[in-house]
Design a protein around this motif. Structure first.
Motif, short mmCIF file in Angstrom:
data_model
loop_
_atom_site.label_atom_id
_atom_site.label_comp_id
_atom_site.label_asym_id
_atom_site.label_seq_id
_atom_site.Cartn_x
_atom_site.Cartn_y
_atom_site.Cartn_z
N VAL A 47 32.21 40.79 22.11
CA VAL A 47 32.18 40.81 20.64
C VAL A 47 30.75 40.97 20.14
N VAL A 48 29.83 40.23 20.74
CA VAL A 48 28.42 40.30 20.32
C VAL A 48 27.84 41.68 20.59
N VAL A 49 28.13 42.22 21.77
CA VAL A 49 27.63 43.56 22.12
C VAL A 49 28.17 44.60 21.14
N GLY A 50 29.44 44.50 20.80
CA GLY A 50 30.03 45.45 19.86
C GLY A 50 29.37 45.38 18.50
N ILE A 51 29.10 44.16 18.00
CA ILE A 51 28.49 44.01 16.67
C ILE A 51 27.06 44.55 16.68
N ILE A 52 26.27 44.16 17.68
CA ILE A 52 24.86 44.56 17.71
C ILE A 52 24.71 46.06 17.93
N VAL A 53 25.44 46.59 18.91
CA VAL A 53 25.31 48.03 19.21
C VAL A 53 25.80 48.87 18.03
N THR A 54 26.95 48.51 17.47
CA THR A 54 27.49 49.28 16.35
C THR A 54 26.58 49.20 15.12
N SER A 95 23.02 50.82 15.85
CA SER A 95 23.14 52.27 16.00
C SER A 95 23.37 52.94 14.66
N ALA A 96 24.20 52.32 13.81
CA ALA A 96 24.45 52.90 12.49
C ALA A 96 23.16 52.93 11.66
N VAL A 132 16.44 55.15 22.63
CA VAL A 132 15.82 53.88 23.00
C VAL A 132 16.42 52.73 22.20
N ALA A 133 16.66 52.95 20.91
CA ALA A 133 17.22 51.89 20.06
C ALA A 133 18.63 51.52 20.50
N VAL A 134 19.44 52.51 20.81
CA VAL A 134 20.82 52.22 21.23
C VAL A 134 20.84 51.50 22.58
N ILE A 186 27.22 32.08 17.68
CA ILE A 186 26.62 33.23 18.36
C ILE A 186 27.08 34.53 17.69
N ILE A 187 28.33 34.59 17.27
CA ILE A 187 28.82 35.77 16.58
C ILE A 187 28.09 35.94 15.24
N LYS A 188 27.90 34.83 14.52
CA LYS A 188 27.12 34.90 13.29
C LYS A 188 25.68 35.31 13.58
N GLY A 189 25.14 34.80 14.68
CA GLY A 189 23.78 35.17 15.06
C GLY A 189 23.64 36.65 15.33
N SER A 190 24.66 37.26 15.93
CA SER A 190 24.60 38.70 16.18
C SER A 190 24.59 39.48 14.87
N CYS A 191 25.32 38.99 13.88
CA CYS A 191 25.27 39.65 12.56
C CYS A 191 23.88 39.52 11.93
N ILE A 192 23.24 38.36 12.14
CA ILE A 192 21.89 38.17 11.62
C ILE A 192 20.91 39.09 12.32
N VAL A 193 21.12 39.32 13.63
CA VAL A 193 20.26 40.25 14.36
C VAL A 193 20.33 41.64 13.74
N VAL A 194 21.53 42.09 13.43
CA VAL A 194 21.69 43.41 12.80
C VAL A 194 21.04 43.42 11.42
N GLU A 195 21.20 42.34 10.66
CA GLU A 195 20.60 42.26 9.33
C GLU A 195 19.08 42.32 9.41
N ASP A 196 18.49 41.58 10.34
CA ASP A 196 17.03 41.59 10.49
C ASP A 196 16.53 42.93 10.98
N PHE A 197 17.26 43.56 11.87
CA PHE A 197 16.87 44.89 12.34
C PHE A 197 16.93 45.90 11.20
N ALA A 198 17.95 45.78 10.36
CA ALA A 198 18.04 46.68 9.21
C ALA A 198 16.89 46.44 8.24
N ASP A 199 16.51 45.18 8.04
CA ASP A 199 15.36 44.88 7.18
C ASP A 199 14.09 45.50 7.73
N PHE A 200 13.92 45.45 9.04
CA PHE A 200 12.73 46.05 9.64
C PHE A 200 12.72 47.56 9.41
N CYS A 201 13.86 48.20 9.58
CA CYS A 201 13.92 49.66 9.41
C CYS A 201 13.78 50.07 7.94
#
Length: 587
Positions: free
Chosen positions: A38-45, A48-49, A94-96, A138-153
């Motif tokens: 589940v975590v891999v799917g959230i972070i990669v998707t 990558s988007a 590299v990002a994916v 951990i699932i919520k944490g993976s969503c936060i990882v995507v949010e922080d990565f989007a903020d960086f980009c």
């Protein structure tokens, strides 16, 4: 607790530990097997988007900023523009791949570690926490990882590019390379990679068994003898987990050294350009292997120095004894902070105790303090009228968060520095009885970049000896003054008429705002500022009108529940927009 003494006591401690650890480890593996996909799917998707969606904008804006900048000379600018095609093409790949590996690591190890952490909690039902902890969080944490990565980009990357294209000061010269030296730089850089990568890889592989077995021996001694960081009962399960995962740490160190060897080899081209000599570049290629070998020996507490040759690769190395002495002193200082004494050996001496380790603050603790301080100061400034509902709405609707995102954290840092200066502290006073000093500062290079200038500013404030009336007026100036000249402070009723003193304080204010602007590029910054703005928005509405006047959207118990650190991010933006419209109607 009593530490087992004697062979039989140590043996019984080890045998009784095995079933306890095995059950926790199996439970952690089961949770990891369920949570990891589940975590891999959230972070990669998600990542990558973000990467693929912003890839055209990133590529075009990077080329535009590099072509526009005055900080690079003509030759270097052409070289950079030509070579940008490779990273631009490789960036999505590299990002994916990085998201995939990071998602696997986070999704697998985080549930495993939280299972062991649940044993050390002071909760009544530890069995429940062993099963429940590390699942939803951990699932919520993976969503936060995507949010922080989007903020960086979205924010940080464009901020770096905008800084590159800004006007250059008149006293600064553009960075350029001499065209005549470029072939030599490329030649030495290529040869450096061909030579240093295999040699550094060979040194790394040769020393990796030492790291593996010395680490295992140390961990086993601490586990069986219940010494060092495993003296406390809560930490004993982590001993077995560390023993099992230590080979992965060794593999990670080997991979990291191999990756770093490419950059170490390429740096030979920089040496050629700086020294204007091919011989110095070739000397660096040989010396860097010796330097790396000596660093590994120091890290593993092997014999000092290196048996490999180390020729001079700098013309001004006549001052090298003093330079080496300074570097050695700095290294010994870091080693003393990490191990208590530079003479301690990895095997023969006891580890740090858990209590001593707790005294070493982590970067996240200082980061949490900053935003808690911003929360307290934000409420005070909102009550005093220095922050208005207009500032909050501009940050929410127009994403113009300079007042709340830059000035408020900078003011919090200023108040911390003023308190530290009054207390004659050697570091920074960040709370009641909590002091951040050189001895307990987080051992993080990025953190050092921020803490060093703050300590210098604290010494400057200590010399200025501000009065209480000046500090009060300085808060208003910090939040409201947008002018540059010291004379413009007269409109705010600043007490001192000394223009030199005003100029010094203005320089400190601009310096603090510049430090916070650099901090804003850290991915978690924007997310936490958004949470802070939402909290202040609720505070402003509650102070402006009763809850039933705005349709009962925000009840007092909801306000208490959505605290900054406990889920304020869950507030729906639709509620925020509706509250904004109703506030505008009332105004």
């Amino acid at each position: 607790m009593e530490v087992p003494v004697g062979f039989l006591a140590n043996l019984w401690s080890f045998v009784s530990f095995l079933p306890f650890f095995s059950l926790l480890f199996l439970l952690g593996l089961l949770k990891a097997a369920i949570i990891c996909p589940v975590v891999v799917g959230i972070i990669v998707t998600g990542n990558s988007a973000v990467v693929i969606g912003l890839w055209p904008a990133h590529s075009l804006w990077t080329y535009f900023c590099v072509a526009r900048t005055k900080r690079l000379g003509l030759v270097l600018k052409i070289v950079v523009l030509v070579s940008l095609g490779v990273p631009a093409v490789l960036w999505p790949v590299v990002a994916v791949v990085g998201s995939l590996l990071g998602g696997i690591g986070y999704g697998f190890f985080a549930p495993l570690v939280t299972t062991f952490e649940a044993v050390g909690q002071n909760a009544a039902d530890k069995c429940y926490h062993c099963f429940a902890d590390g699942c939803l969080s951990i699932i919520k944490g993976s969503c936060i990882v995507v949010e922080d990565f989007a903020d960086f980009c979205f924010h940080s990357y464009f901020s770096y590019m905008d800084e590159l294209s800004e006007k250059m000061p008149s006293d600064e010269k553009p960075l350029d390379v001499k065209l005549s030296k470029l072939p030599g730089c490329l030649l030495v850089g290529l040869i450096g990679m061909l030579v240093d990568v295999p040699l550094i890889t060979a040194v790394t592989l040769w020393k990796s068994p030492y790291m593996l077995f010395k680490g295992w021996k140390r961990l086993l001694e601490d586990l069986i003898g219940r010494e060092g960081p495993f003296l406390e009962t809560v930490c004993v399960p982590f001993a077995g987990l560390a023993i099992l995962l230590w080979p992965l740490a060794v593999v990670g160190a080997v991979v990291g050294a191999i990756i770093a060897s490419f950059f170490l080899g390429l740096y030979g081209g920089v040496v050629v350009h700086q020294e204007e000599s091919l011989c110095m570049g070739f000397s660096y290629i040989i010396s860097v292997v010796s330097l790396f070998d000596e660093y590994v020996n120091d890290l593993l507490y092997l014999r000092e120095g290196s048996c490999m040759p180390r020729p001079r690769y700098r013309r001004n190395m006549s001052n090298s004894p003093d330079m080496e002495m300074l570097e050695n002193n700095h290294y010994n200082e870091l080693k003393n902070r990490g191990e208590g004494s530079s003479s301690k050996k990895l095997i023969s001496e006891n580890s740090r105790t858990l209590k001593w380790a707790i005294q070493q603050y982590r970067p996240m603790q200082a980061w949490d303090w900053l935003f808690k301080s911003c929360e307290a100061n934000g409420r005070t400034l909102l009550h005093d009228g220095l922050i208005t509902i207009k500032d909050i709405e501009e940050c929410i609707v127009k994403s113009n968060c300079r007042t709340l995102g830059i000035k408020l954290p900078a003011l919090s840092l200023l108040q911390c520095l003023l308190v530290s200066a009054k207390c004659d502290s050697t570091g920074l006073v960040i709370g009641d009885g909590v002091e951040l000093t050189r001895s307990n500062v987080p051992r993080d290079r990025v953190f050092d970049w921020f803490i060093g200038p703050l300590l210098i500013i604290k010494d400057q404030l200590n010399k200025l000896q501000l009065e209480e009336s000046e500090e009060t007026c300085l808060r208003k100036l910090f939040m409201g003054c947008k002018k540059e000249k010291p004379e413009d402070w007269n409109d705010f009723g600043y007490t001192s008429g000394d223009s030199v003193r005003r100029a010094q304080l203005q320089a400190i204010i601009r310096r603090l705002q510049g430090i916070v602007a650099s901090m804003s590029r850290i991915p978690t910054f924007h997310r936490r500022i958004r949470n802070l703005v939402k909290l202040l928005y609720i505070e402003a509405i509650q102070a402006g009108a009763p809850a039933n006047h705005i349709g009962g959207i925000l009840k007092p118990d909801i306000v208490a529940r959505y605290h900054l650190e406990e889920g304020i991010e869950k507030i729906d933006m639709k509620i925020m927009q509706k509250g904004t419209e109703q506030m505008k109607m009332r105004m």
